[in-house]
Design a protein around this motif. Structure first.
Motif, mmCIF file in Angstrom:
data_model
loop_
_atom_site.group_PDB
_atom_site.id
_atom_site.type_symbol
_atom_site.label_atom_id
_atom_site.label_comp_id
_atom_site.label_asym_id
_atom_site.label_seq_id
_atom_site.Cartn_x
_atom_site.Cartn_y
_atom_site.Cartn_z
ATOM 1 N N CYS A 29 0.837 -1.208 0.000
ATOM 2 C CA CYS A 29 0.000 0.000 0.000
ATOM 3 C C CYS A 29 0.867 1.251 0.000
ATOM 4 C CB CYS A 29 -0.921 0.016 1.226
ATOM 5 S SG CYS A 29 -2.153 -1.289 1.273
ATOM 6 N N GLU A 30 2.100 1.156 -0.567
ATOM 7 C CA GLU A 30 3.010 2.298 -0.501
ATOM 8 C C GLU A 30 2.478 3.519 -1.239
ATOM 9 O OE1 GLU A 30 4.552 -0.328 -3.898
ATOM 10 O OE2 GLU A 30 3.565 -0.544 -1.962
ATOM 11 N N ARG A 31 1.509 3.319 -2.135
ATOM 12 C CA ARG A 31 0.917 4.460 -2.840
ATOM 13 C C ARG A 31 0.219 5.407 -1.877
ATOM 14 N NH1 ARG A 31 -3.561 6.340 -5.545
ATOM 15 N NH2 ARG A 31 -4.908 4.888 -4.449
ATOM 16 N N LEU A 32 -0.154 4.910 -0.705
ATOM 17 C CA LEU A 32 -0.873 5.719 0.282
ATOM 18 C C LEU A 32 0.071 6.456 1.225
ATOM 19 C CD1 LEU A 32 -3.603 3.093 1.278
ATOM 20 C CD2 LEU A 32 -3.803 4.911 -0.424
ATOM 21 N N THR A 33 1.386 6.273 1.073
ATOM 22 C CA THR A 33 2.345 6.856 2.015
ATOM 23 C C THR A 33 2.197 8.369 2.150
ATOM 24 O OG1 THR A 33 3.927 5.073 1.603
ATOM 25 C CG2 THR A 33 4.788 7.110 2.551
ATOM 26 N N PRO A 34 2.135 9.148 1.049
ATOM 27 C CA PRO A 34 1.982 10.610 1.218
ATOM 28 C C PRO A 34 0.729 10.984 1.992
ATOM 29 C CG PRO A 34 2.586 10.076 -1.055
ATOM 30 C CD PRO A 34 2.254 8.769 -0.380
ATOM 31 N N LEU A 35 -0.319 10.204 1.835
ATOM 32 C CA LEU A 35 -1.572 10.484 2.534
ATOM 33 C C LEU A 35 -1.380 10.396 4.046
ATOM 34 C CD1 LEU A 35 -4.443 11.119 1.457
ATOM 35 C CD2 LEU A 35 -5.011 8.723 1.813
ATOM 36 N N PHE A 36 -0.661 9.380 4.502
ATOM 37 C CA PHE A 36 -0.446 9.201 5.940
ATOM 38 C C PHE A 36 0.577 10.194 6.477
ATOM 39 C CE2 PHE A 36 -2.339 5.097 4.933
ATOM 40 C CZ PHE A 36 -3.150 4.885 6.036
ATOM 41 N N ILE A 37 1.630 10.444 5.717
ATOM 42 C CA ILE A 37 2.664 11.367 6.178
ATOM 43 C C ILE A 37 2.088 12.774 6.348
ATOM 44 C CG2 ILE A 37 4.862 12.444 5.610
ATOM 45 C CD1 ILE A 37 5.032 9.507 6.479
ATOM 46 N N ASN A 38 1.285 13.205 5.381
ATOM 47 C CA ASN A 38 0.704 14.547 5.454
ATOM 48 C C ASN A 38 -0.335 14.667 6.560
ATOM 49 O OD1 ASN A 38 2.254 15.357 3.248
ATOM 50 N ND2 ASN A 38 0.677 14.802 1.761
ATOM 51 N N SER A 39 -0.908 13.550 6.985
ATOM 52 C CA SER A 39 -1.925 13.598 8.041
ATOM 53 C C SER A 39 -1.318 13.793 9.422
ATOM 54 C CB SER A 39 -2.756 12.309 8.029
ATOM 55 O OG SER A 39 -1.977 11.210 8.461
ATOM 56 N N GLY A 40 -0.002 13.536 9.559
ATOM 57 C CA GLY A 40 0.634 13.678 10.864
ATOM 58 C C GLY A 40 0.276 12.559 11.830
ATOM 59 N N MET A 41 -0.184 11.446 11.334
ATOM 60 C CA MET A 41 -0.639 10.335 12.169
ATOM 61 C C MET A 41 0.554 9.621 12.802
ATOM 62 S SD MET A 41 -2.886 7.049 10.896
ATOM 63 C CE MET A 41 -4.206 8.114 10.344
ATOM 64 N N ASP A 42 0.409 9.217 14.080
ATOM 65 C CA ASP A 42 1.457 8.444 14.726
ATOM 66 C C ASP A 42 1.212 6.959 14.504
ATOM 67 O OD1 ASP A 42 -0.622 7.790 16.395
ATOM 68 O OD2 ASP A 42 0.131 8.882 18.123
ATOM 69 N N LEU A 43 2.174 6.131 14.921
ATOM 70 C CA LEU A 43 2.110 4.701 14.632
ATOM 71 C C LEU A 43 0.928 4.035 15.333
ATOM 72 C CD1 LEU A 43 3.329 2.205 13.309
ATOM 73 C CD2 LEU A 43 4.828 1.948 15.295
ATOM 74 N N ARG A 44 0.651 4.422 16.586
ATOM 75 C CA ARG A 44 -0.448 3.780 17.316
ATOM 76 C C ARG A 44 -1.784 4.034 16.624
ATOM 77 N NH1 ARG A 44 0.601 5.471 21.821
ATOM 78 N NH2 ARG A 44 1.412 3.610 22.832
ATOM 79 N N THR A 45 -2.019 5.266 16.214
ATOM 80 C CA THR A 45 -3.259 5.580 15.501
ATOM 81 C C THR A 45 -3.353 4.780 14.212
ATOM 82 O OG1 THR A 45 -3.155 7.824 16.399
ATOM 83 C CG2 THR A 45 -4.652 7.461 14.558
ATOM 84 N N PHE A 46 -2.216 4.638 13.522
ATOM 85 C CA PHE A 46 -2.190 3.853 12.285
ATOM 86 C C PHE A 46 -2.551 2.397 12.543
ATOM 87 C CE2 PHE A 46 0.332 1.005 9.566
ATOM 88 C CZ PHE A 46 -0.184 1.337 8.318
ATOM 89 N N LEU A 47 -1.999 1.819 13.611
ATOM 90 C CA LEU A 47 -2.225 0.408 13.899
ATOM 91 C C LEU A 47 -3.646 0.124 14.366
ATOM 92 C CD1 LEU A 47 1.109 -0.494 15.741
ATOM 93 C CD2 LEU A 47 0.474 -1.036 13.391
ATOM 94 N N LEU A 48 -4.376 1.148 14.790
ATOM 95 C CA LEU A 48 -5.736 0.964 15.297
ATOM 96 C C LEU A 48 -6.790 1.520 14.342
ATOM 97 C CD1 LEU A 48 -5.132 1.866 19.054
ATOM 98 C CD2 LEU A 48 -5.464 -0.409 18.079
#
Length: 480
Positions: free
Chosen positions: A285-304
């Protein structure tokens, strides 16, 4: 009586056999409306096939029920027929009249139909795909075999269409049922120019299909020597960078421990944002990387993350959400290796350095962070199925599986707890006899500077007083 009929059987053509065991099925009955509809559909398909734009417009306007998005007996819409038969003018007319490019029949879309045509010229197919893209047709979607419009365009050697799709950032790493990505299709159909284009856009050459074959192995299997040379050239380029490029690469990868544990030196908890791109890559899903980076999301939020969180973030494609959900589930359910949770305890009979100690300590810090997210994920999923397992018998395989998983998780927690205690004792001993590392020395505050000045004044005054007293003592001794 006819000679070929057995004796005792009649020659009359009746609806039953002579012993009445079965009857012939009745002839199908179609109402007049059905017959008329069928005639209209046949007339429409003929008009599309022959490229009669005016006839198609007339039939859709006057005779075709449900308008431009009507599904014919085949399940296809007029737009799908026009795309498959490469009638670009008819396609444009249908789209202008409101035809939906994302309607599908048996998972076949209009874009797939257009890219499946192997006889039309490239310009026509390019124009059709341009029209569909203007109307927001779905490109990152596969049919029931997992084949995407990009794969179909590659198989027919549509270089311009492939370039058009890549310019729209289609997902190069989508897989079909046999585990093939776009690069596999280009190799299989011997499309060297398309292979170069795919590699230029970042296609992975080390992926394997469900038969554990790489694109290079597939090319060797087909004995496509020119394809083999192309792939080897790029693999060699990746493995042996020029000296200057290698230096740049190494320099770009040199980071301090602050990058891995941001905020730790200020007493803050690290958020491990840098791990998210690696996980996305592993989930394809590396195509979504800019979406997550720009959101400022931390790892815990990502994992949940849940379905609605992904939609709110802007992940519109259902298959991408499904892939991400499955990837997160695999992450939380994957077991940990003994060396990961035991750390130095597993190496108690070996020699290890202070770097090994610090690495293990940092690893455990990250593990506890992830473990907390995994416990939240597990608790959330358990609450969802609690009603389903309420009536399970005590010896149910499902309950036994839950107990085994919980016991294993508890063992991992105890291992980390024991290792953390051992590390704490070890680091306490080290800190007593060693200065802090250079990168842990903080800049002095105004208070620290003031205190240092006061200490210097006190020391200078004390030395002055000591010297004065010593001088007085010496003079008195000489006088005596």
């Amino acid at each position: 009586m006819a000679q070929f009929r057995p004796a005792g059987f009649s020659d009359d053509d009746s609806d039953s056999d002579d012993y009445g065991f079965f009857e012939k099925p009745p002839r199908p009955y179609y109402p007049i409306e059905h017959n008329e509809k069928k005639k209209v559909e046949i007339k429409l398909q003929d008009a599309i096939l022959n490229g009669n734009l005016e006839d198609v417009e007339e039939i859709i306007s006057q005779d075709l029920h449900h308008g431009v998005n009507a599904k014919l007996d085949s399940g296809w819409t007029p737009l799908m027929h026009a795309c498959f038969h490469a009638q670009d003018k008819i396609v444009k007319m249908l789209l202008d009249r409101g035809a939906d490019p994302n309607l599908h029949a048996d998972s076949m879309t209009s874009a797939m139909a257009a890219c499946s045509n192997s006889s039309a010229n490239d310009i026509t197919i390019y124009n059709i795909m341009s029209y569909l893209i203007e109307k927001d047709c779905l490109l990152n979607i596969g049919d029931k075999y997992g084949q995407t419009p990009l794969m179909r365009a590659i198989s027919n050697g549509r270089i311009a269409v492939v370039q058009l799709l890549l310019d729209k950032n289609v997902n190069l790493e989508m897989r079909d049922q046999q585990g093939w990505t776009a690069i596999f299709w280009a190799v299989h159909h011997k499309q060297p120019e398309i292979i170069e284009i795919l590699i230029k856009h970042g296609a992975r050459l080390n992926e394997v299909d469900r038969s554990s074959r790489t694109p290079l192995e597939l090319a060797n299997l087909h004995d496509f020597q020119d394809i083999v040379n192309i792939i080897n050239k790029h693999l060699k380029k990746d493995d042996t960078l020029e000296d200057n490029d290698k230096d740049k690469y190494i320099n770009s990868q040199v980071t301090s421990w602050h990058d891995f544990y941001p905020g730790l030196n200020k007493g803050q908890r690290p958020d491990y944002v840098s791990e998210i791109p690696h996980l996305l890559y592993g989930m394809n899903c590396e195509r979504l990387t800019p979406l997550f980076i720009n959101s400022g999301m931390d790892l815990r939020t990502f994992l949940l993350m849940e379905e609605q969180d992904m939609i709110n973030l802007g992940i519109d494609m259902p298959y991408e959400r499904q892939r991400l959900r499955q990837g997160l589930r695999n992450f939380h359910t994957r077991g940990w290796k003994l060396n990961a949770v035991a750390g130095l305890y597993a190496r108690k009979n070996e020699n290890y350095s202070i770097v090994d100690c610090l690495t293990t300590l940092g690893t455990h810090l990250q593990q506890m962070y992830i473990l907390e997210a995994t416990l939240q994920y597990t608790s959330r999923e358990y609450n969802r199925i609690q009603n389903q397992i309420k009536y399970e018998p005590p010896d149910s395989p499902l309950l036994n599986k839950f107990k085994a998983a919980a016991k294993k998780l508890q063992t991992n927690i105890n291992s980390i707890r024991r290792e953390t205690k051992n590390m704490k004792k070890l680091l306490t001993k080290i800190s007593k006899s060693n200065p802090p590392p250079a990168d842990l020395i903080k800049e002095k505050t105004a208070q620290d500077i003031a205190i240092s000045y006061v200490k210097e004044i006190v020391i200078v005054c004390s030395l002055g007083l000591l010297i004065y007293n010593a001088k007085t003592f010496v003079i008195n001794m000489l006088r005596k």
